[in-house]
Design an enzyme around this catalytic site. Structure first.
Site, PDB file in Angstrom:
ATOM      1  CB  SER A 110      19.178 -20.412  47.379  1.00 20.78           C
ATOM      2  OG  SER A 110      19.564 -21.744  47.158  1.00 20.78           O
ATOM      3  CG  HIS A 171      13.624 -19.474  43.003  1.00 19.97           C
ATOM      4  ND1 HIS A 171      14.742 -20.129  43.463  1.00 19.97           N
ATOM      5  CD2 HIS A 171      12.554 -20.172  43.468  1.00 19.97           C
ATOM      6  CE1 HIS A 171      14.368 -21.186  44.166  1.00 19.97           C
ATOM      7  NE2 HIS A 171      13.046 -21.232  44.190  1.00 19.97           N
ATOM      8  CB  THR A 173      19.724 -17.324  42.553  1.00 21.64           C
ATOM      9  OG1 THR A 173      20.090 -18.410  43.404  1.00 21.64           O
ATOM     10  CG2 THR A 173      20.950 -16.808  41.823  1.00 21.64           C
ATOM     11  CD  GLU A 235       3.946 -23.706  27.664  1.00 22.25           C
ATOM     12  OE1 GLU A 235       4.589 -24.706  27.268  1.00 22.25           O
ATOM     13  OE2 GLU A 235       4.477 -22.766  28.294  1.00 22.25           O
ATOM     14  CG  ASP A 337      18.660 -26.106  45.182  1.00 18.50           C
ATOM     15  OD1 ASP A 337      19.414 -26.398  46.116  1.00 18.50           O
ATOM     16  OD2 ASP A 337      17.475 -25.727  45.346  1.00 18.50           O
ATOM     17  CG  HIS A 341      16.169 -29.375  47.414  1.00 20.87           C
ATOM     18  ND1 HIS A 341      16.639 -29.515  48.700  1.00 20.87           N
ATOM     19  CD2 HIS A 341      16.446 -28.090  47.040  1.00 20.87           C
ATOM     20  CE1 HIS A 341      17.179 -28.363  49.091  1.00 20.87           C
ATOM     21  NE2 HIS A 341      17.080 -27.494  48.107  1.00 20.87           N
ATOM     22  CG  HIS A 379      23.380 -24.179  48.782  1.00 16.10           C
ATOM     23  ND1 HIS A 379      22.969 -25.392  48.269  1.00 16.10           N
ATOM     24  CD2 HIS A 379      22.424 -23.277  48.425  1.00 16.10           C
ATOM     25  CE1 HIS A 379      21.814 -25.242  47.661  1.00 16.10           C
ATOM     26  NE2 HIS A 379      21.467 -23.965  47.728  1.00 16.10           N
ATOM     27  CG  HIS A 454      20.759 -26.352  50.804  1.00 22.41           C
ATOM     28  ND1 HIS A 454      20.414 -25.030  50.986  1.00 22.41           N
ATOM     29  CD2 HIS A 454      20.015 -26.774  49.753  1.00 22.41           C
ATOM     30  CE1 HIS A 454      19.515 -24.670  50.092  1.00 22.41           C
ATOM     31  NE2 HIS A 454      19.251 -25.719  49.330  1.00 22.41           N
TER      32      HIS A 454
END
Length: 524
Positions: A110, A171, A173, A235, A337, A341, A379, A454
């Site tokens: 990614s 992350h 992306t 939290e 994704d 996985h 992908h 992937h």
């Protein structure tokens, strides 16, 4: 044991009974085709307007099989057979295919793909915002090889910009919009090797706050990477894994606030209630971090603490659209994704359906006349569904026959590899003995792996709005941001742009207009 012939007979009866009455009439299909033809003929009138706004939806891991399965799920959630349903992205008039390989990988990751579809340059697996001259994890190969993204191009053109994701905001992306890193896993300095730190490389969370300081909207997960080591999470006070990770002692939330002009209204929120209480007209900058790591799966989401992707997109567009020069917005359905996985197809597909709802939300808030919307994936996955299932079969259901080899039932959804591989008593597990409709059921796989991989096939690109027709065939993935920039007259490729209105806004179609006027002058 159930006879395979009985199962097949039941499947045949189901197939017959599930055919809607209108579909038995040939006129239904002919009328549908004629209407589709009329709509297609309208596309001859190309939309060559300037794209004031650009919205890119990225379904992480959303291969074509995932799109099809999500379409069926969406229909079945509305109590329809499902196959005939139209996703919001299905309604886009222009479709292309994108070749996803990285410069050093046949089956990509990614990070390298994000660099391609955001920065316009293909790159090595595991690297973000750098060219293929940068080697993964080698900090000293970074300098001089940085490449900028379409978010930066839009910001330089005076547009507002935003990033919305269901993963961590640092992350793979989202990080390609603002960061330049030899390793996608350098979320904070805690995850970096001493050598990289000594060579001057910065972690991705740090770069988020420093590289482009005036990103108007940042929404997603990743709280823990913003706080000093062992800082208690707001939290999850008792959860040690949710505590801050930073070794440099920085509080990046405070740094984010300090960078904003005093006369501007900046808001940091960490839950859904705070987000929905905001008045967009009174918000100039918004940072929302709703989880220590990635956000919860849609099926597991707490409706009080965590907003949906659609809710985040709605707030983002309301804030960004105040800029008369327009905006660029990246929206990632990132946990499609993750579901794959983990072999949890139900989680993955519900994530895809939620992203499609967000696409519809964005469409309702913008205009085809001035907004280019692109939906694609980075992908695919080794996810498939088959087994000659009858019309309307639950997408998570069984195939209508037993295996002719081991005489056991199997689900329509299967993976080529992954954690769903199970052997019981020396044989494939009998899925009729487990709850295969459970949210976290791991579909069977052919090869045992702790994490499913992937897939390497091309992915779809859906486009609508100004210049969407330029996405039309089979393209290298890095072509995508060049089209978006061309449509918006931003970035380096602006030779085609000219002032075509009293407001001075550029028009990509202006050279064609000039040629037409010239020909008219010659003729008359």
């Amino acid at each position: 044991m159930i006879s395979p012939f009985l199962v097949l007979a039941i499947g045949t009866c189901l197939t017959s009974s599930l055919v809607p009455e209108k579909e038995k009439d040939p006129k239904y299909w002919r009328d549908q085709a004629q209407q589709t033809l009329k709509n297609a003929l309208k596309l001859q009138n190309l939309n060559t307007n300037v794209a004031k706004n650009i919205i890119m939806f990225l379904g992480d891991g959303m291969g074509v099989s995932t799109v099809t399965a999500a379409r069926i799920l969406k229909g079945q959630l509305h109590h329809n057979p499902g196959e005939e349903t139209r996703l919001e992205m299905d309604k886009f008039p222009h479709v292309a295919l994108s070749k996803t390989y990285n410069t050093n990988a046949q089956v990509p990751d990614s990070a390298g793909t994000a660099t391609a579809y955001l920065c316009g340059v293909k790159a090595n697996e595991g690297t973000v915002g750098v060219s293929a001259a940068t080697q993964r994890s080698q900090c000293n190969t970074t300098r001089g090889n940085e490449v900028t993204s379409i978010l930066r191009w839009a910001k330089d053109a005076g547009k507002s910009v935003g990033v919305v994701t269901t993963t961590r905001v640092n992350h793979a992306t989202p990080s390609a919009t603002y960061a330049h890193s030899a390793d996608r896993d350098w979320y904070s300095d805690n995850e970096m090797p001493p050598e990289a730190l000594s060579q001057g490389c910065k972690d991705i969370a740090y770069q988020l706050m420093h590289n482009i300081r005036d990103i108007e909207v940042i929404l997603g997960g990743g709280r823990k990477y913003m706080f000093p080591k062992n800082t208690t999470d707001v939290e999850y006070e008792q959860d040690e894994k949710a505590r801050g990770t930073r070794l440099d002692g920085l509080n990046l939330i405070d740094i984010w606030k300090s960078f904003k002009p005093r006369h501007k209204h900046s808001h940091y929120v960490w839950n859904r209630t705070e987000l929905l209480a905001l008045h967009p007209s009174a918000v100039d900058y918004l940072l929302g971090l709703f989880e220590p790591g990635d956000m919860q799966y849609e099926l597991n989401r707490n409706n009080v603490t965590d907003p949906s992707l659609s809710e985040m997109v709605e707030m983002a567009i309301k804030i960004l659209s105040k800029n008369p020069k327009g905006f660029f917005l990246l929206v990632e359905g990132g946990r499609i994704d993750h579901g794959h996985h983990e072999g949890k197809a139900k989680q993955a597909l519900h994530e895809a359906v939620e992203m499609d709802m967000a696409i519809g939300q964005a469409g309702a808030m913008t205009s085809l006349e001035d907004t280019l919307t692109v939906v694609t994936a980075d992908h695919s996955h080794v996810f498939t569904f088959g087994g000659y299932t009858p019309r309307g079969n639950s997408i998570f259901g069984l195939a209508p026959m037993l295996s002719d080899t081991d005489k056991k039932p199997f689900t329509s959804i299967l993976y080529g590899n992954g954690p769903g591989y199970k052997v019981v008593g020396g044989e494939r597990e009998n899925v009729s003995m487990v709850d295969y409709a459970h949210n976290n059921y791991q579909a069977q796989s052919a090869v045992p792996l702790r994490h499913e991989t992937h897939g390497g096939e091309d992915v779809a690109v859906f486009a609508k709005g100004p210049m969407a027709h330029l996405l039309h065939g089979v393209h290298e993935q890095n072509y995508i941001p060049h089209v978006m920039a061309y449509a918006a007259c931003i970035g380096a490729n602006r030779d085609h742009c000219a002032s075509a209105s009293s407001s001075g806004s550029p028009s990509p179609g202006f050279p064609l207009l000039s040629l037409a006027l010239l020909l008219l002058g010659v003729l008359f």
